[in-house]
Design a protein around this motif. Structure first.
Motif, PDB file in Angstrom:
ATOM      1  N   HIS A 171       0.892  -1.173   0.000  1.00 38.49           N
ATOM      2  CA  HIS A 171       0.000   0.000   0.000  1.00 38.49           C
ATOM      3  C   HIS A 171       0.922   1.212   0.000  1.00 38.49           C
ATOM      4  O   HIS A 171       1.656   1.437   0.960  1.00 38.49           O
ATOM      5  CB  HIS A 171      -0.862   0.030   1.267  1.00 38.49           C
ATOM      6  N   VAL A 172       0.919   1.976  -1.075  1.00 39.56           N
ATOM      7  CA  VAL A 172       1.806   3.140  -1.184  1.00 39.56           C
ATOM      8  C   VAL A 172       0.963   4.411  -1.115  1.00 39.56           C
ATOM      9  O   VAL A 172      -0.002   4.553  -1.859  1.00 39.56           O
ATOM     10  CB  VAL A 172       2.614   3.113  -2.504  1.00 39.56           C
ATOM     11  N   ASN A 173       1.311   5.289  -0.199  1.00 38.59           N
ATOM     12  CA  ASN A 173       0.599   6.559  -0.067  1.00 38.59           C
ATOM     13  C   ASN A 173       1.568   7.705  -0.268  1.00 38.59           C
ATOM     14  O   ASN A 173       2.728   7.630   0.132  1.00 38.59           O
ATOM     15  CB  ASN A 173      -0.027   6.689   1.324  1.00 38.59           C
ATOM     16  N   ARG A 174       1.060   8.769  -0.858  1.00 37.15           N
ATOM     17  CA  ARG A 174       1.881   9.961  -1.048  1.00 37.15           C
ATOM     18  C   ARG A 174       1.089  11.130  -0.490  1.00 37.15           C
ATOM     19  O   ARG A 174      -0.055  11.340  -0.868  1.00 37.15           O
ATOM     20  CB  ARG A 174       2.126  10.138  -2.542  1.00 37.15           C
ATOM     21  N   SER A 175       1.682  11.879   0.439  1.00 38.14           N
ATOM     22  CA  SER A 175       0.984  13.029   0.995  1.00 38.14           C
ATOM     23  C   SER A 175       1.894  14.248   0.984  1.00 38.14           C
ATOM     24  O   SER A 175       3.112  14.111   1.068  1.00 38.14           O
ATOM     25  CB  SER A 175       0.496  12.759   2.417  1.00 38.14           C
ATOM     26  N   ASP A 176       1.276  15.411   0.884  1.00 40.56           N
ATOM     27  CA  ASP A 176       2.028  16.670   0.857  1.00 40.56           C
ATOM     28  C   ASP A 176       1.898  17.372   2.203  1.00 40.56           C
ATOM     29  O   ASP A 176       0.810  17.427   2.777  1.00 40.56           O
ATOM     30  CB  ASP A 176       1.498  17.594  -0.245  1.00 40.56           C
ATOM     31  N   TYR A 177       3.019  17.897   2.676  1.00 41.55           N
ATOM     32  CA  TYR A 177       3.041  18.658   3.925  1.00 41.55           C
ATOM     33  C   TYR A 177       3.834  19.945   3.710  1.00 41.55           C
ATOM     34  O   TYR A 177       4.802  19.947   2.953  1.00 41.55           O
ATOM     35  CB  TYR A 177       3.729  17.868   5.052  1.00 41.55           C
ATOM     36  N   GLN A 178       3.444  20.998   4.422  1.00 43.31           N
ATOM     37  CA  GLN A 178       4.209  22.236   4.336  1.00 43.31           C
ATOM     38  C   GLN A 178       5.378  22.164   5.313  1.00 43.31           C
ATOM     39  O   GLN A 178       5.231  21.728   6.448  1.00 43.31           O
ATOM     40  CB  GLN A 178       3.328  23.442   4.658  1.00 43.31           C
ATOM     41  N   LEU A 179       6.546  22.601   4.836  1.00 48.81           N
ATOM     42  CA  LEU A 179       7.764  22.577   5.656  1.00 48.81           C
ATOM     43  C   LEU A 179       7.751  23.770   6.609  1.00 48.81           C
ATOM     44  O   LEU A 179       7.578  24.909   6.179  1.00 48.81           O
ATOM     45  CB  LEU A 179       8.992  22.631   4.744  1.00 48.81           C
ATOM     46  N   ILE A 180       7.925  23.503   7.912  1.00 56.41           N
ATOM     47  CA  ILE A 180       7.962  24.579   8.906  1.00 56.41           C
ATOM     48  C   ILE A 180       9.401  24.863   9.323  1.00 56.41           C
ATOM     49  O   ILE A 180       9.828  26.001   9.376  1.00 56.41           O
ATOM     50  CB  ILE A 180       7.156  24.199  10.177  1.00 56.41           C
ATOM     51  N   ASP A 181      10.147  23.787   9.615  1.00 53.80           N
ATOM     52  CA  ASP A 181      11.474  23.981  10.196  1.00 53.80           C
ATOM     53  C   ASP A 181      12.369  22.788   9.875  1.00 53.80           C
ATOM     54  O   ASP A 181      11.889  21.683   9.642  1.00 53.80           O
ATOM     55  CB  ASP A 181      11.338  24.137  11.722  1.00 53.80           C
ATOM     56  N   ILE A 182      13.679  23.042   9.872  1.00 60.70           N
ATOM     57  CA  ILE A 182      14.673  21.973   9.750  1.00 60.70           C
ATOM     58  C   ILE A 182      15.553  22.056  10.996  1.00 60.70           C
ATOM     59  O   ILE A 182      16.132  23.096  11.272  1.00 60.70           O
ATOM     60  CB  ILE A 182      15.552  22.152   8.483  1.00 60.70           C
ATOM     61  N   SER A 183      15.628  20.961  11.757  1.00 62.06           N
ATOM     62  CA  SER A 183      16.447  20.977  12.970  1.00 62.06           C
ATOM     63  C   SER A 183      17.895  20.630  12.639  1.00 62.06           C
ATOM     64  O   SER A 183      18.189  20.091  11.573  1.00 62.06           O
ATOM     65  CB  SER A 183      15.877  19.987  13.989  1.00 62.06           C
ATOM     66  N   GLU A 184      18.797  20.930  13.580  1.00 66.31           N
ATOM     67  CA  GLU A 184      20.230  20.678  13.350  1.00 66.31           C
ATOM     68  C   GLU A 184      20.534  19.193  13.194  1.00 66.31           C
ATOM     69  O   GLU A 184      21.491  18.825  12.539  1.00 66.31           O
ATOM     70  CB  GLU A 184      21.078  21.232  14.511  1.00 66.31           C
ATOM     71  N   ASP A 185      19.740  18.339  13.831  1.00 70.82           N
ATOM     72  CA  ASP A 185      20.026  16.891  13.782  1.00 70.82           C
ATOM     73  C   ASP A 185      19.451  16.205  12.544  1.00 70.82           C
ATOM     74  O   ASP A 185      19.435  14.986  12.447  1.00 70.82           O
ATOM     75  CB  ASP A 185      19.541  16.193  15.061  1.00 70.82           C
ATOM     76  N   GLY A 186      18.964  16.994  11.549  1.00 68.87           N
ATOM     77  CA  GLY A 186      18.536  16.404  10.285  1.00 68.87           C
ATOM     78  C   GLY A 186      17.078  16.006  10.208  1.00 68.87           C
ATOM     79  O   GLY A 186      16.661  15.365   9.257  1.00 68.87           O
ATOM     80  N   PHE A 187      16.281  16.390  11.199  1.00 72.92           N
ATOM     81  CA  PHE A 187      14.850  16.108  11.149  1.00 72.92           C
ATOM     82  C   PHE A 187      14.108  17.343  10.661  1.00 72.92           C
ATOM     83  O   PHE A 187      14.562  18.469  10.852  1.00 72.92           O
ATOM     84  CB  PHE A 187      14.319  15.700  12.527  1.00 72.92           C
ATOM     85  N   VAL A 188      12.955  17.116  10.018  1.00 72.16           N
ATOM     86  CA  VAL A 188      12.148  18.237   9.543  1.00 72.16           C
ATOM     87  C   VAL A 188      10.868  18.320  10.362  1.00 72.16           C
ATOM     88  O   VAL A 188      10.395  17.325  10.904  1.00 72.16           O
ATOM     89  CB  VAL A 188      11.789  18.095   8.041  1.00 72.16           C
ATOM     90  N   SER A 189      10.342  19.516  10.465  1.00 71.79           N
ATOM     91  CA  SER A 189       9.066  19.743  11.119  1.00 71.79           C
ATOM     92  C   SER A 189       8.075  20.124  10.027  1.00 71.79           C
ATOM     93  O   SER A 189       8.306  21.078   9.278  1.00 71.79           O
ATOM     94  CB  SER A 189       9.209  20.859  12.149  1.00 71.79           C
ATOM     95  N   LEU A 190       6.990  19.350   9.906  1.00 70.99           N
ATOM     96  CA  LEU A 190       6.031  19.547   8.823  1.00 70.99           C
ATOM     97  C   LEU A 190       4.654  19.869   9.378  1.00 70.99           C
ATOM     98  O   LEU A 190       4.283  19.401  10.450  1.00 70.99           O
ATOM     99  CB  LEU A 190       5.943  18.270   7.968  1.00 70.99           C
ATOM    100  N   LEU A 191       3.905  20.678   8.624  1.00 72.45           N
ATOM    101  CA  LEU A 191       2.548  21.043   9.008  1.00 72.45           C
ATOM    102  C   LEU A 191       1.569  20.107   8.304  1.00 72.45           C
ATOM    103  O   LEU A 191       1.587  19.995   7.076  1.00 72.45           O
ATOM    104  CB  LEU A 191       2.275  22.496   8.582  1.00 72.45           C
ATOM    105  N   THR A 192       0.726  19.412   9.092  1.00 69.54           N
ATOM    106  CA  THR A 192      -0.248  18.489   8.512  1.00 69.54           C
ATOM    107  C   THR A 192      -1.496  19.260   8.104  1.00 69.54           C
ATOM    108  O   THR A 192      -1.677  20.415   8.493  1.00 69.54           O
ATOM    109  CB  THR A 192      -0.638  17.381   9.509  1.00 69.54           C
ATOM    110  N   GLU A 193      -2.379  18.595   7.349  1.00 66.13           N
ATOM    111  CA  GLU A 193      -3.612  19.256   6.906  1.00 66.13           C
ATOM    112  C   GLU A 193      -4.523  19.601   8.068  1.00 66.13           C
ATOM    113  O   GLU A 193      -5.282  20.558   8.010  1.00 66.13           O
ATOM    114  CB  GLU A 193      -4.360  18.354   5.911  1.00 66.13           C
TER     115      GLU A 193
END
Length: 159
Positions: A85-107
């Motif tokens: 089951h393959v899903n593709r979803s779009d999220y708006q980028l809020i922030d990028i942390s120093e440790d390589g993780f991203v913070s995304l805004l959900t719908e």
């Protein structure tokens, strides 16, 4: 019946399967298939007719949707094989942390903070430079078989 309340520690999802069975003969190019336990996008399918009492066989060439590795499998066309089951979803980028993780805004307005930056250098550079320039970026996240990864980015800035 007792009046005691029951509390269940739930650390699982709803129990939905990560894959579904699909007859090998019905899988086409650009479809998805599980090869060697990895979700793959089919890039080539060839079917061979066999002898008197044999099965026709399907030869699949797929590319792992997360690592990009090429995988091959041969399955009798009448047999079932797993399709993810393959899903593709779009999220708006809020922030990028120093440790390589991203913070995304959900719908729904919440945040999703459990995704790493992609390993693909071109995509990584595009996300970082766009973020540093203050652009409004939307990232596409592909998810299959319990894995998630950023696979594309687009600028939705109001120029």
């Amino acid at each position: 019946m007792s009046d005691d309340e029951h509390h269940f520690e739930s650390k699982a999802d709803a129990g939905a399967s990560k894959t579904f069975p699909q007859q090998a003969g019905t899988i086409r190019k650009n479809g998805y298939i599980v090869i060697k336990g990895r979700p793959c996008k089919v890039v080539e399918v060839s079917t061979s007719k066999t002898g008197k009492h044999g099965h026709a066989k399907c030869h699949f060439v797929g590319i792992d949707i997360f690592s990009g590795k090429k995988l091959e499998d041969i399955v009798p066309s009448s047999h079932n094989c797993d399709a993810p089951h393959v899903n593709r979803s779009d999220y708006q980028l809020i922030d990028i942390s120093e440790d390589g993780f991203v913070s995304l805004l959900t719908e729904s307005g919440g945040t999703k903070d459990d995704l790493r930056l992609p390993t693909d250098d071109a995509l990584l550079a595009q996300i970082k430079s766009g973020f540093e320039e203050g652009k409004d970026l939307v990232v596409s996240v592909m998810s299959a078989m319990g894995e998630e990864q950023i696979c594309a980015v687009k600028d939705i800035g109001k120029n």
